[in-house]
Enzyme design. Structure first.
Site, PDB file in Angstrom:
ATOM      1  CG  ASP A 183      -1.854   1.193   1.214  1.00 59.46           C
ATOM      2  OD1 ASP A 183      -2.523   1.387   0.180  1.00 59.46           O
ATOM      3  OD2 ASP A 183      -1.916   1.926   2.213  1.00 59.46           O
ATOM      4  CD  GLU A 272      -3.933   2.122  -3.282  1.00 59.82           C
ATOM      5  OE1 GLU A 272      -4.917   2.836  -3.188  1.00 59.82           O
ATOM      6  OE2 GLU A 272      -2.895   2.293  -2.620  1.00 59.82           O
ATOM      7  CG  ASP A 355      -0.783   3.010   5.731  1.00 59.29           C
ATOM      8  OD1 ASP A 355      -1.716   3.569   5.123  1.00 59.29           O
ATOM      9  OD2 ASP A 355       0.100   3.624   6.346  1.00 59.29           O
TER      10      ASP A 355
END
Ligand SMILES: [Zn+2]
Length: 372
Positions: A183, A272, A355
């Protein structure tokens, strides 16, 4: 699929080579400015785009013939691309003239009929001959050399960046069957699904701090509306440039090591799909996002994974990695607020670190996509 990769080596020109390199940098800058001025003037008069070539200038400016003609041909290409970008997106701005002291010193030359040869201790370049380099790693034989960019950094050090093309073939494979999610984190690059951060080295953080301090000092020394600043200002400006170069190299080094380590240890890496540009605009993170090196890190991770038969999986932009409880799937919209660092799931009662929870979701989603 064909891919590109660049290997960068420190270069050590002798005195004669250094003179020629400076000449080539100068000619590249000169031809850029000259062509840009002519395009501008022509457009103002005729309202049409002009496409000049370096050859057209060689009669008038004979000294252009002394340097590698491919270097000048590449300037023509660069300028064309700068205009294409400008026409596509006016926000990018009209191509600018290059000032003697503030522009990057570099030029690019291409492989044509074996004119470039990389050996153990040297690289042979057009006009320049054998240039001494420190070759810390060698490209596999099957990679195809495309071009070489010679750069002089603000510190005065020279580098060559050798661009190769390779077929997307697996070069080494060491299967682990393990997966991890990463993350993105503003400070420290990322937090992984085991709760570990990327652990940016102390010396890199220190250099970044020193750079920021030096930049602040520089901006205080700047006198508005004055064309020529004080000598102290230019001295400080050089200091900033040297520090900046150091930070860039230390960061790249760190990102190389981190990405190599991850690719060695995991087969599937979930991340991501972040759009850095819109993110830095909309969230006003400004510089810190781009400086953090995430984009560079993802690029390194991706090509290293490809070469090792591993998989970097970008989840859909709409995937709610931060909002979803990784235990029960509950969606907590309250986490859209970036200030929420930890939360308790009202459904299953699990306490989440923001996170790490997101990283676990990225890992699960990556595996789901990979195993489809
Ligand atoms: Zn839950």
């Amino acid at each position: 699929m064909k891919r590109n990769i660049a290997y960068r080596y420190r270069a050590y020109p002798d005195e004669a080579q250094e003179i020629l390199l400076q000449k080539t940098f100068g000619c590249a800058r000169f031809i850029w400015n000259q062509m840009l001025a002519d395009i501008k003037a022509y457009y103002e008069k005729e309202k049409k785009q002009l496409y000049p070539t370096p050859a057209q200038y060689k009669a008038e400016y004979e000294w252009l013939k002394e340097v590698d003609s491919l270097a000048l041909a590449n300037v023509q290409l660069d300028l064309k691309q700068a205009f294409q970008r400008f026409f596509k997106d006016k926000k990018i701005g009209y191509p600018r003239f290059k000032a003697k002291h503030h522009s990057k010193k570099s030029y690019t030359t291409n492989l044509v009929n074996g004119n470039i040869v990389v050996s153990d201790k040297t690289i042979r370049l057009p006009k320049l001959g054998e240039l001494k380099i420190k070759k810390h790693r060698a490209a596999p034989d099957e990679w195809k050399l495309k071009s070489v960019t010679v750069i002089q950094e603000a510190s005065g050090k020279y580098y060559v960046s050798v661009l190769y093309e390779y077929e997307n073939q697996v070069i080494e494979q060491n299967r682990t069957d393990k997966a991890i999610g990463l993350d993105f984190a503003m400070n420290g690059l990322y937090v992984d699904s085991d709760g570990n951060s990327a652990e940016m080295p102390h010396f890199l953080r220190e250099s970044e701090k020193r750079l920021k301090k030096a930049q602040r000092k520089l901006s205080k020394m700047y006198v508005r509306g004055k064309e020529k600043q004080s000598n102290r200002y230019y001295k400080q400006k050089r200091r900033v440039a040297v520090l900046h170069e150091k930070v860039r190299h230390q960061r790249a080094d760190f990102l190389h090591k981190r990405s190599r380590d991850l690719v060695n240890r995991y087969d599937y890496i979930g991340i991501e799909d972040l759009d850095m540009k819109s993110m830095s605009r909309s969230l006003r993170f400004g510089k810190s996002v781009s400086d953090n090196g995430w984009g560079m890190f993802v690029a390194m991770l991706t090509y290293k994974a490809e070469l090792s038969g591993k998989h970097v999986i970008k989840t859909d932009r709409m995937f709610p990695s931060s909002q979803m409880c990784h235990v029960c799937g509950y969606l907590n919209t309250g986490t859209k607020d970036l200030k929420v660092r930890g939360w308790e799931c009202p459904e299953c009662g699990t306490h989440h670190d923001r996170d790490q929870n997101a990283a676990v979701n990225l890992k699960t989603e990556a595996l789901r996509i990979a195993l489809l």
